[in-house]
Scaffold this motif. Sequence first.
Motif, mmCIF file in Angstrom:
data_model
loop_
_atom_site.group_PDB
_atom_site.id
_atom_site.type_symbol
_atom_site.label_atom_id
_atom_site.label_comp_id
_atom_site.label_asym_id
_atom_site.label_seq_id
_atom_site.Cartn_x
_atom_site.Cartn_y
_atom_site.Cartn_z
ATOM 1 N N THR A 20 -27.630 27.198 -37.413
ATOM 2 C CA THR A 20 -26.949 26.873 -38.333
ATOM 3 C C THR A 20 -25.585 25.731 -38.245
ATOM 4 N N ILE A 21 -25.464 24.942 -37.115
ATOM 5 C CA ILE A 21 -24.241 24.438 -37.064
ATOM 6 C C ILE A 21 -25.271 23.018 -37.132
ATOM 7 N N SER A 22 -26.595 22.942 -36.977
ATOM 8 C CA SER A 22 -26.636 21.749 -36.585
ATOM 9 C C SER A 22 -27.238 21.461 -37.737
ATOM 10 N N SER A 23 -27.872 22.492 -38.857
ATOM 11 C CA SER A 23 -28.433 22.199 -39.920
ATOM 12 C C SER A 23 -28.043 21.663 -40.958
ATOM 13 N N ASN A 24 -28.720 20.602 -42.083
ATOM 14 C CA ASN A 24 -27.516 19.812 -42.876
ATOM 15 C C ASN A 24 -28.535 20.484 -44.416
ATOM 16 N N HIS A 25 -29.721 21.648 -44.238
ATOM 17 C CA HIS A 25 -30.741 21.869 -45.365
ATOM 18 C C HIS A 25 -29.665 23.294 -45.278
ATOM 19 N N TRP A 26 -29.489 24.082 -46.474
ATOM 20 C CA TRP A 26 -29.015 25.583 -46.943
ATOM 21 C C TRP A 26 -30.347 26.518 -46.448
ATOM 22 N N ILE A 27 -30.816 26.081 -46.944
ATOM 23 C CA ILE A 27 -31.997 27.621 -46.011
ATOM 24 C C ILE A 27 -31.997 27.244 -44.539
ATOM 25 N N MET A 28 -32.168 26.310 -44.203
ATOM 26 C CA MET A 28 -32.385 26.480 -42.416
ATOM 27 C C MET A 28 -31.257 27.138 -41.868
ATOM 28 N N ALA A 29 -29.622 26.590 -43.139
ATOM 29 C CA ALA A 29 -28.302 27.247 -42.646
ATOM 30 C C ALA A 29 -28.615 28.578 -42.584
ATOM 31 N N TRP A 30 -29.047 29.660 -44.006
ATOM 32 C CA TRP A 30 -29.481 30.942 -44.587
ATOM 33 C C TRP A 30 -29.545 31.616 -42.988
ATOM 34 N N ALA A 31 -31.177 30.934 -42.825
ATOM 35 C CA ALA A 31 -32.071 31.155 -41.792
ATOM 36 C C ALA A 31 -31.500 31.357 -40.591
ATOM 37 N N PHE A 72 -27.548 32.434 -52.810
ATOM 38 C CA PHE A 72 -27.702 32.482 -54.306
ATOM 39 C C PHE A 72 -26.582 31.917 -54.475
ATOM 40 N N SER A 73 -25.478 31.416 -54.095
ATOM 41 C CA SER A 73 -24.745 29.635 -54.240
ATOM 42 C C SER A 73 -25.621 28.022 -53.493
ATOM 43 N N SER A 74 -26.502 28.505 -53.319
ATOM 44 C CA SER A 74 -26.837 27.315 -52.408
ATOM 45 C C SER A 74 -28.250 26.813 -53.265
ATOM 46 N N MET A 75 -28.943 28.329 -54.049
ATOM 47 C CA MET A 75 -29.908 28.127 -55.401
ATOM 48 C C MET A 75 -28.823 27.462 -56.466
ATOM 49 N N THR A 76 -28.052 28.022 -57.163
ATOM 50 C CA THR A 76 -27.669 27.430 -57.824
ATOM 51 C C THR A 76 -26.972 26.401 -58.246
ATOM 52 N N ASN A 77 -26.085 25.850 -57.011
ATOM 53 C CA ASN A 77 -25.680 23.956 -56.410
ATOM 54 C C ASN A 77 -27.754 23.498 -56.846
ATOM 55 N N ALA A 78 -28.603 24.381 -56.776
ATOM 56 C CA ALA A 78 -29.553 23.196 -56.933
ATOM 57 C C ALA A 78 -30.156 23.071 -57.948
ATOM 58 N N TRP A 79 -29.855 23.806 -58.835
ATOM 59 C CA TRP A 79 -30.828 24.483 -60.078
ATOM 60 C C TRP A 79 -29.625 23.217 -61.223
ATOM 61 N N GLN A 88 -23.551 18.356 -50.172
ATOM 62 C CA GLN A 88 -23.522 17.923 -51.585
ATOM 63 C C GLN A 88 -22.660 19.245 -52.662
ATOM 64 N N LEU A 89 -22.287 20.416 -52.292
ATOM 65 C CA LEU A 89 -21.792 21.436 -52.944
ATOM 66 C C LEU A 89 -20.479 20.353 -54.006
ATOM 67 N N THR A 90 -21.581 20.633 -55.438
ATOM 68 C CA THR A 90 -20.257 19.778 -56.709
ATOM 69 C C THR A 90 -20.391 21.139 -56.948
ATOM 70 N N HIS A 91 -20.877 22.199 -57.669
ATOM 71 C CA HIS A 91 -20.953 23.063 -59.156
ATOM 72 C C HIS A 91 -19.074 23.902 -58.861
ATOM 73 N N PRO A 92 -18.422 24.031 -59.266
ATOM 74 C CA PRO A 92 -17.413 24.917 -58.983
ATOM 75 C C PRO A 92 -18.252 26.441 -58.802
ATOM 76 N N THR A 93 -19.336 26.553 -59.760
ATOM 77 C CA THR A 93 -19.443 27.912 -59.318
ATOM 78 C C THR A 93 -20.106 28.518 -58.462
ATOM 79 N N SER A 94 -21.165 27.062 -57.969
ATOM 80 C CA SER A 94 -21.134 27.941 -55.890
ATOM 81 C C SER A 94 -20.327 28.000 -55.320
ATOM 82 N N CYS A 95 -18.626 26.782 -55.224
ATOM 83 C CA CYS A 95 -17.981 26.640 -54.066
ATOM 84 C C CYS A 95 -17.325 28.315 -54.450
ATOM 85 N N LEU A 96 -17.083 28.599 -56.064
ATOM 86 C CA LEU A 96 -16.564 30.345 -55.180
ATOM 87 C C LEU A 96 -16.817 31.362 -55.451
ATOM 88 N N ILE A 97 -18.126 31.879 -55.247
ATOM 89 C CA ILE A 97 -19.652 31.927 -54.946
ATOM 90 C C ILE A 97 -19.763 31.848 -52.969
#
Length: 346
Positions: A20-31, A72-79, A88-97
């Motif tokens: 988690t602390i060394s990844s820069n991809h949301w799926i790896m961090a989630w895993a 869900f937050s990372s998928m919304t941001n990627a969408w 690169q988390l920039t979408h407001p809804t994703s930041c809130l979630i």
Amino acid sequence: MNPQAKLIFTISLLLGTTITISSNHWIMAWAGLEINTLAVLPMISKSHHPRAIEAATKYFLTQATASALVLFSSMTNAWYTGQWDITQLTHPTSCLILTSAIAMKLGLVPFHFWFPEVLQGSPLITGLLLSTVMKFPPITLLFMTSPSLNSTLLTCMALLSTALGGWMGLNQTQIRKILAFSSISHLGWMAIIITYNPKLTLLNFYLYALMTATVFLALNSIKASKLSTLMTTWTKIPPLSATLLLALLSLAGLPPLTGFLPKWLIIQELTKQNMAVAATTISLLSLLSLFFYLRLAYCATITLPPHTINHTKQWHTNKPISTLIAILTTTSTMLLPISPLLSSIM
């Protein structure tokens, strides 16, 4: 617990944290977060006591919900942006979630209800892991996404956490619950500064982990889980009780001990950011938690009358653990003189 199983769970815990602390991809961090959750569950429930099973169930449900929200937050941001990069988390809804998910994982108010119950149902060493190691990956995610987070929301959650952590810890007699509310209160200090100076949040977490490790290891050595047990330790192991006294006062943030250092730097930074009202408010709210720290310190050093103490029972700690506690105590109480250097770095 079987030593081989304990080794596997410990390695899995380290592996999940590292991923988690060394990844820069949301799926790896989630895993990595999921590996952490699955690795710590057997450690919580290893006693097979109904309270331990209940604690493990609550922990699993809470962490699974929080991990689902992270995904869900990372998928919304990627969408919306086409980016899976954590920074690169920039979408407001994703930041809130994401803020809600990380708050749930850490135990910030208003998602704090699970933490005291889980800590109360866990052994002291597992409680130490839940209070320190398990909080490191979510704080790392907050650190990496800090430029995109809503500072007003985090400030409100931080002030509520500091207030509720101090208030709800006042009438507790179980030491693990007191330490759980202490953790919630300290998380408020970390959350309020994360968007303004993320390095200070990490410094606060490192020093908090150091001081909490000292307290948990000392309590584990004297087998104290209630205030009534703690009041009989001074006549049995005076050096360890004195060590616990210093660690608790440092955790309370009393100068000239180490625990005052991060609070001092955070108040200074908040004042620079024209947030003097928030700095004053969180400083006053921390006085609530100071009361139960002083009560714990008093119970650790009180000497009961001889007829109330069973002198036949003595606690002995092995030499490596005693040495580790001594080293942790020294570092958790003597770092304040280097504060000018840290202030210049920050």
